[in-house]
Design an enzyme around this catalytic site. Structure first.
Site, short mmCIF file in Angstrom:
data_model
loop_
_atom_site.label_atom_id
_atom_site.label_comp_id
_atom_site.label_asym_id
_atom_site.label_seq_id
_atom_site.Cartn_x
_atom_site.Cartn_y
_atom_site.Cartn_z
N LYS A 85 0.91 -1.31 -0.13
CA LYS A 85 0.02 0.11 -0.02
C LYS A 85 0.82 1.15 -0.03
O LYS A 85 0.37 2.41 -0.18
CB LYS A 85 -0.96 0.00 1.15
CG LYS A 85 -0.61 0.10 2.52
CD LYS A 85 -1.39 -0.07 3.57
CE LYS A 85 -0.96 0.20 5.01
NZ LYS A 85 -0.18 1.48 5.54
N ASP A 86 2.06 1.09 0.46
CA ASP A 86 3.05 2.35 0.14
C ASP A 86 3.61 2.65 -1.18
O ASP A 86 4.38 3.68 -1.22
CB ASP A 86 4.19 2.18 1.22
CG ASP A 86 3.75 2.15 2.63
OD1 ASP A 86 2.90 2.93 2.93
OD2 ASP A 86 4.58 1.59 3.60
N ARG A 133 -8.42 8.16 3.09
CA ARG A 133 -9.53 7.28 2.74
C ARG A 133 -10.34 6.58 4.03
O ARG A 133 -11.71 6.65 3.97
CB ARG A 133 -8.70 5.88 2.21
CG ARG A 133 -9.46 4.81 1.86
CD ARG A 133 -8.40 3.64 1.48
NE ARG A 133 -7.49 3.32 2.51
CZ ARG A 133 -7.85 2.50 3.48
NH1 ARG A 133 -8.95 1.98 3.76
NH2 ARG A 133 -6.81 2.21 4.63
N ARG A 134 -9.78 6.40 5.02
CA ARG A 134 -10.35 5.83 6.27
C ARG A 134 -11.39 6.85 6.68
O ARG A 134 -12.46 6.54 7.04
CB ARG A 134 -9.42 5.38 7.21
CG ARG A 134 -8.66 4.00 7.01
CD ARG A 134 -7.52 3.90 7.99
NE ARG A 134 -6.88 2.76 7.89
CZ ARG A 134 -5.45 2.27 7.95
NH1 ARG A 134 -4.85 3.41 8.60
NH2 ARG A 134 -5.14 1.43 7.48
N ARG A 151 -0.26 10.19 13.90
CA ARG A 151 0.96 9.73 12.97
C ARG A 151 1.54 8.65 14.04
O ARG A 151 1.53 8.79 15.13
CB ARG A 151 1.82 10.77 12.53
CG ARG A 151 0.99 11.35 11.15
CD ARG A 151 1.29 10.42 10.07
NE ARG A 151 2.30 9.75 9.79
CZ ARG A 151 3.48 10.44 9.37
NH1 ARG A 151 3.31 11.63 8.86
NH2 ARG A 151 4.76 9.54 8.94
N ARG A 157 0.98 4.97 18.34
CA ARG A 157 -0.61 4.94 17.93
C ARG A 157 -1.40 4.63 18.99
O ARG A 157 -2.15 5.23 19.42
CB ARG A 157 -0.89 4.65 16.74
CG ARG A 157 -0.38 5.66 15.63
CD ARG A 157 -1.13 5.38 14.45
NE ARG A 157 -0.22 4.91 13.27
CZ ARG A 157 -0.54 4.79 12.00
NH1 ARG A 157 -1.80 5.08 11.53
NH2 ARG A 157 0.45 4.57 11.07
N CYS A 244 -1.80 9.03 -1.50
CA CYS A 244 -2.61 9.16 -0.01
C CYS A 244 -3.22 10.43 0.06
O CYS A 244 -3.75 10.94 1.00
CB CYS A 244 -1.25 9.20 0.91
SG CYS A 244 -0.28 7.66 1.30
#
Length: 315
Positions: A85-86, A133-134, A151, A157, A244
């Protein structure tokens, strides 16, 4: 004996998943009579250095891979392990995806202080995520929620969940599974509610296109169903020129049906506004993953996706 140098980020998750990859490659070498040893090289990326700004503000995709790709091109490492995904859609000249292994759980998940599901969150609950997106999909489902950026690596987190007054945070389930913290997950968000990021849960093993020895080794590590599904998702991303900075999600899965010996992929994609008020979503099926991704993107563009993405980039 040949030494294969493996490049990776130095976060706990990156080191864990890279260690798992090396273990699999060692086993492949053993089974195939290949004499090789593996050496780990930790590389700090721009995304690791900048932790006080959301990814969408500092360049999005590529933040966690560019320095590692440069090490590949310079011959400092022989292969690199990335979270798919990166990965930007376009790879630098001279580099290729050597293998896409078996995918972990692609879903997003909630880690909550109280309750178990998104519906248990109180009105106006504070939810942490730096993913547009989330945030878009969560606000579309629960407009009352207060989404705030968060972050850092997984453990930082999780600490912020307790120390900074969040009622819940959103993370990729795959990372928690790989690092052995599945017990922290309160609930999983089904793709129908929150489509994952392109390639989420999958790994990308990248190498130089002229390194035949490494390419031969990685060909034995490829998981074809994962590679086909991810290819459809990445084709969708590429046609939309996404990263992103914009709310884009996609999820491909093989249906089990075959046409001319090729597996059929069911691909669902979404483009939303950052505030979640507008949400475009479509599903298509096909046996050519690259074509399927482009066609799905075109269907959303016809519905107004290009305008949504342009507006999101300007924010």
């Amino acid at each position: 004996m040949r030494t294969i140098v493996v490049g990776t980020r130095q976060s706990a998750l990156a080191l864990t998943q890279t260690g798992q990859v090396i273990d699999h490659l060692r086993e492949i070498c053993r089974q195939n009579g290949i004499e090789a040893e593996f050496e780990l090289k930790k590389i700090v990326t721009k995304g690791d250095r900048i932790l006080d700004v959301t990814l969408s503000k500092v360049g999005g995709k590529g933040l966690f891979v560019k320095e590692i790709e440069q090490a590949l091109l310079d011959g400092e490492v022989d292969l690199a392990v990335h979270s798919m995904k990166d990965m930007p859609f376009e790879l630098p000249e001279g580099l290729v995806v050597g293998a896409v292994p078996l995918r972990e759980d692609p879903r997003d998940c909630l880690i909550m202080r109280e309750g178990r599901t998104i519906d248990d969150l109180p009105q106006g609950a504070k939810v942490g995520t730096s993913s547009l997106r989330r945030a878009s999909q969560l606000q579309h489902y629960r407009p009352d929620l207060k989404i705030e950026p968060i972050r850092g690596n997984i453990d930082s987190r999780l600490r912020k969940l307790e120390t900074e007054g969040f009622d819940a945070i959103l993370l990729a389930a795959a990372g928690l599974h790989r690092i052995g913290w599945s017990d922290r997950i309160s609930s999983y968000l089904p793709p129908e509610l929150c489509l994952p990021a392109v390639g989420q849960g999958a790994l990308c093993i990248e190498c130089r296109s002229d390194n035949d020895i490494v390419l031969n080794l990685l060909s034995k590590y490829l998981h074809e169903p994962t590679a086909v599904a991810v290819a459809a998702e990445r084709s969708f991303l590429g046609r939309l020129n996404g990263g992103c900075q914009v709310p884009i999600g996609a999820y491909g899965e093989l249906t089990g049906d075959k046409n001319d010996g090729r597996p059929e992929v069911k691909l669902t994609g979404m483009v939303g506004s950052p505030d979640g008020q507008q949400m475009l979503k479509e599903t298509r099926t096909g046996t050519d993953p690259e074509r399927l991704g482009r066609e799905l993107a075109e269907a959303l563009i016809a519905k107004g996706a290009a305008e949504l993405l342009a507006a999101a980039r300007e924010e």
